[in-house]
Design a protein around this motif. Structure first.
Motif, PDB file in Angstrom:
ATOM      1  N   PRO A   2       8.811 -10.899   4.064  1.00  0.00           N
ATOM      2  CA  PRO A   2       9.765 -11.519   3.513  1.00  0.00           C
ATOM      3  C   PRO A   2      10.670 -10.506   2.743  1.00  0.00           C
ATOM      4  O   PRO A   2      10.457  -9.482   2.805  1.00  0.00           O
ATOM      5  N   LEU A   3      11.843 -11.430   2.284  1.00  0.00           N
ATOM      6  CA  LEU A   3      12.629 -10.543   1.421  1.00  0.00           C
ATOM      7  C   LEU A   3      11.910  -9.819   0.238  1.00  0.00           C
ATOM      8  O   LEU A   3      11.174 -10.627  -0.225  1.00  0.00           O
ATOM      9  N   THR A   4      12.498  -8.888  -0.100  1.00  0.00           N
ATOM     10  CA  THR A   4      11.383  -8.049  -0.961  1.00  0.00           C
ATOM     11  C   THR A   4      12.121  -8.584  -2.728  1.00  0.00           C
ATOM     12  O   THR A   4      13.414  -8.834  -2.748  1.00  0.00           O
ATOM     13  N   ARG A   6      13.444  -7.356  -6.354  1.00  0.00           N
ATOM     14  CA  ARG A   6      14.209  -6.336  -6.579  1.00  0.00           C
ATOM     15  C   ARG A   6      14.177  -5.767  -8.038  1.00  0.00           C
ATOM     16  O   ARG A   6      13.867  -6.707  -8.988  1.00  0.00           O
ATOM     17  N   GLN A 197      19.078 -22.994  -6.861  1.00  0.00           N
ATOM     18  CA  GLN A 197      18.767 -22.556  -5.536  1.00  0.00           C
ATOM     19  C   GLN A 197      19.752 -21.395  -5.083  1.00  0.00           C
ATOM     20  O   GLN A 197      20.006 -21.239  -4.065  1.00  0.00           O
ATOM     21  N   VAL A 198      20.085 -20.627  -6.101  1.00  0.00           N
ATOM     22  CA  VAL A 198      20.582 -19.059  -5.984  1.00  0.00           C
ATOM     23  C   VAL A 198      19.411 -18.296  -6.540  1.00  0.00           C
ATOM     24  O   VAL A 198      18.859 -18.590  -7.633  1.00  0.00           O
TER      25      VAL A 198
ATOM     26  N   PRO B 108      15.627 -21.727   1.397  1.00  0.00           N
ATOM     27  CA  PRO B 108      15.352 -22.180   0.138  1.00  0.00           C
ATOM     28  C   PRO B 108      16.391 -21.629  -0.939  1.00  0.00           C
ATOM     29  O   PRO B 108      16.914 -22.618  -1.568  1.00  0.00           O
ATOM     30  N   LYS B 109      16.978 -20.431  -0.848  1.00  0.00           N
ATOM     31  CA  LYS B 109      17.908 -19.907  -1.559  1.00  0.00           C
ATOM     32  C   LYS B 109      18.779 -19.158  -0.818  1.00  0.00           C
ATOM     33  O   LYS B 109      18.739 -18.251  -0.141  1.00  0.00           O
ATOM     34  N   ILE B 110      20.202 -19.684  -1.225  1.00  0.00           N
ATOM     35  CA  ILE B 110      21.340 -19.187  -0.721  1.00  0.00           C
ATOM     36  C   ILE B 110      22.331 -18.376  -1.934  1.00  0.00           C
ATOM     37  O   ILE B 110      22.377 -19.399  -2.724  1.00  0.00           O
ATOM     38  N   HIS B 112      21.509 -15.173   0.785  1.00  0.00           N
ATOM     39  CA  HIS B 112      20.165 -14.229   1.005  1.00  0.00           C
ATOM     40  C   HIS B 112      20.748 -13.066   0.294  1.00  0.00           C
ATOM     41  O   HIS B 112      21.681 -12.191   0.816  1.00  0.00           O
ATOM     42  N   ILE B 113      20.515 -12.450  -0.673  1.00  0.00           N
ATOM     43  CA  ILE B 113      20.668 -11.140  -1.470  1.00  0.00           C
ATOM     44  C   ILE B 113      19.364 -10.257  -1.520  1.00  0.00           C
ATOM     45  O   ILE B 113      18.227 -10.732  -2.135  1.00  0.00           O
ATOM     46  N   ASN B 116      15.853  -6.753   3.011  1.00  0.00           N
ATOM     47  CA  ASN B 116      15.033  -7.395   3.915  1.00  0.00           C
ATOM     48  C   ASN B 116      14.753  -6.342   5.101  1.00  0.00           C
ATOM     49  O   ASN B 116      15.261  -5.621   5.312  1.00  0.00           O
ATOM     50  N   ASP B 117      13.439  -6.536   5.701  1.00  0.00           N
ATOM     51  CA  ASP B 117      13.204  -5.582   6.950  1.00  0.00           C
ATOM     52  C   ASP B 117      13.646  -6.300   8.083  1.00  0.00           C
ATOM     53  O   ASP B 117      14.115  -7.551   8.130  1.00  0.00           O
ATOM     54  N   ALA B 154      14.288 -11.981   9.048  1.00  0.00           N
ATOM     55  CA  ALA B 154      13.910 -13.358   8.829  1.00  0.00           C
ATOM     56  C   ALA B 154      13.970 -13.518   7.474  1.00  0.00           C
ATOM     57  O   ALA B 154      13.520 -12.979   6.452  1.00  0.00           O
ATOM     58  N   TYR B 155      14.668 -14.757   7.105  1.00  0.00           N
ATOM     59  CA  TYR B 155      14.784 -15.168   5.803  1.00  0.00           C
ATOM     60  C   TYR B 155      14.856 -16.483   6.060  1.00  0.00           C
ATOM     61  O   TYR B 155      16.100 -17.316   6.483  1.00  0.00           O
TER      62      TYR B 155
END
Lengths: 253, 192
Positions: A2-4, A6, A197-198, B108-110, B112-113, B116-117, B154-155
């Motif tokens: 997933p997104l890591t 930070r 949701q941010v 779920p969260k926007i 996307h910051i 990401n792989d 993927a996010y």
């Protein structure tokens, strides 16, 4: 994967130097911002935050030229904040190479600033920084002017409003925890991350490796910010990342 | 090599310039049709919203110039999304080079910051980059996976991290902000 999560070192800048205080006072000199930024990027920092903690016009120029040097030398994203009160301020910093801008006091005074900035530059580059102070009754209220003035506004309400107006990310600092090195304000972060949701950046209180694991395991925080421990190298970014990796928290190694 | 960064007031181009400087390239920033056509390589940057970006390109007559390019062109972030037919953002009509509809991310969260792989890497743009390398993303909209996809991320859902059709390339992440991995991708683009 997933997104890591930070890890973000924060560089408070005054008179062209990085400084760090405790609970927003007693500032100590921590050295050259560009050199420090380059070191953090090389160590695997995921992002950097620069805060201009002075805001006279003369110092502003120094800060802008500093941001340009950082952008020239560092190839990871960085956010810039401190004293941003207009579209022009934001434009100047973004043109100097900042990726995101963070607004604090000025947005509390004029909430429409958030929507103006989001409309012009996009939500993804507008970070709302909120300084939260816990009250005797356990509620958190928003402080402005570098943590000196309580507005009496509820942190949760303010953050929800700012997100509605287009803030793309929240930088949430607990004044009570800042500089204390006893861990992040977990209950505050739980409340806020459950409501918006941010992405939320947790700030204030990092003092040990476990504190970073706690904030990611026990709250919905997307990033954790620290200053003093990284500047002094009492804890390094690679140590934090290795520790989180072992706890199965997704990080970029 | 003459590299032109398309100037259409879509915000921050200096990070791209600095990254190219690190690779020994001094790019030209231009909105001039002749100069863009004469370039060896073209980069379409993009920070901002699809509607105003397209309007700005159209006002300068650059939409047709970009469509007619024969040399390698790289769209970054919004610059990649503009290669599609249309975007849900502002209901904008885009350049229609690639086909497809840009959609709001379903997560779920926007926005996307963060890092990401990326996987299923294909082609010369990713030469030397291992699968599952991390790159830096900042966006709320994405290009669905299609035949043009040359890297996936993927996010919430999977989406195109990069696309290619003929000489047109697009990357959703910011190579200019993705450390050494990003620099490698820019270098590969320069070598196309």
């Amino acid at each position: 994967m997933p997104l890591t999560k930070r890890i973000i070192p924060c560089l408070d800048v005054k008179d062209g130097k990085v400084v760090k205080g405790t609970a927003f006072v007693n500032l100590r000199d921590m050295g050259d911002p560009v050199a420090l930024a380059a070191r953090y990027a090389a160590q695997g920092a995921d992002e950097l935050l620069f805060l201009d903690i002075t805001a006279t016009i003369q110092e502003r120029k120094i800060f802008l030229s500093l941001i340009k040097s950082v952008a020239r030398q560092v190839n990871i994203p960085f956010t810039v904040g401190g004293g941003i009160s207009s579209e022009a301020d934001a434009y100047n910093l973004l043109s100097a190479g900042a990726d995101k801008i963070s607004v604090n006091s000025a947005a509390v005074k004029e909430p429409a600033l958030v929507s103006k900035l989001a409309k012009r530059f996009g939500s993804q580059c507008v970070v709302l920084a909120a300084d939260a102070g816990m009250q005797a009754d356990g509620n958190w209220q928003v402080y402005v002017n570098g943590g000196r003035k309580n507005t009496g506004i509820s942190v949760l309400c303010w953050i929800e409003q700012a997100v509605q107006m287009g803030a793309g990310e929240i930088l949430l600092t607990s004044i009570n925890n800042d500089g204390g090195r006893k861990g992040f304000a977990l209950s505050l972060l739980q409340e806020v991350t459950a409501r918006v949701q941010v992405p939320v950046i947790a700030s204030g209180g990092a003092g040990s490796l476990q504190h970073f694991a706690d904030v990611f395991e026990q709250t919905g925080a997307d990033a954790a910010l620290a200053a003093g421990i990284f500047h002094e190298e009492s804890i390094t970014i690679p140590q934090v990342k290795q520790y989180l990796y072992k706890q199965k928290i997704p990080v970029r190694l | 090599m003459k590299l032109v960064i398309v100037d259409y007031s879509a915000g921050n181009t200096c990070s791209v310039i600095f990254a190219l400087n690190r690779l020994g390239i001094a790019p030209v920033i231009s909105a001039d049709a002749a100069e863009i056509r004469a370039a060896d390589k073209v980069i379409l940057p993009g920070v901002g919203a699809a509607g105003s970006a397209m309007l700005s390109l159209q006002q300068n007559g650059l939409d047709n110039v970009l469509r007619s390019l024969q040399q390698p062109m790289l769209g970054i972030c919004l610059g990649m999304q503009l290669l599609c037919t249309a975007s849900d953002e502002d209901d904008a009509s885009c350049l229609d080079i690639l086909g497809g509809q840009v959609q709001k991310l379903d997560a779920p969260k926007i926005p996307h910051i963060g890092w990401n792989d990326v996987y299923d890497l294909r082609g010369d743009l990713f030469k030397g980059l291992p699968e599952n390398s991390y790159l830096y993303f900042v966006h709320s909209y994405g290009v669905p996976v299609s035949r043009a996809t040359i890297a996936t991320a993927a996010y919430g859902q999977s989406f195109s991290a990069a696309v290619q059709k003929d000489n047109f390339y697009g990357v959703q992440f910011h190579p200019e902000k993705s450390g050494d991995n990003g620099l490698l991708i820019l270098k590969n683009f320069l070598n196309l």
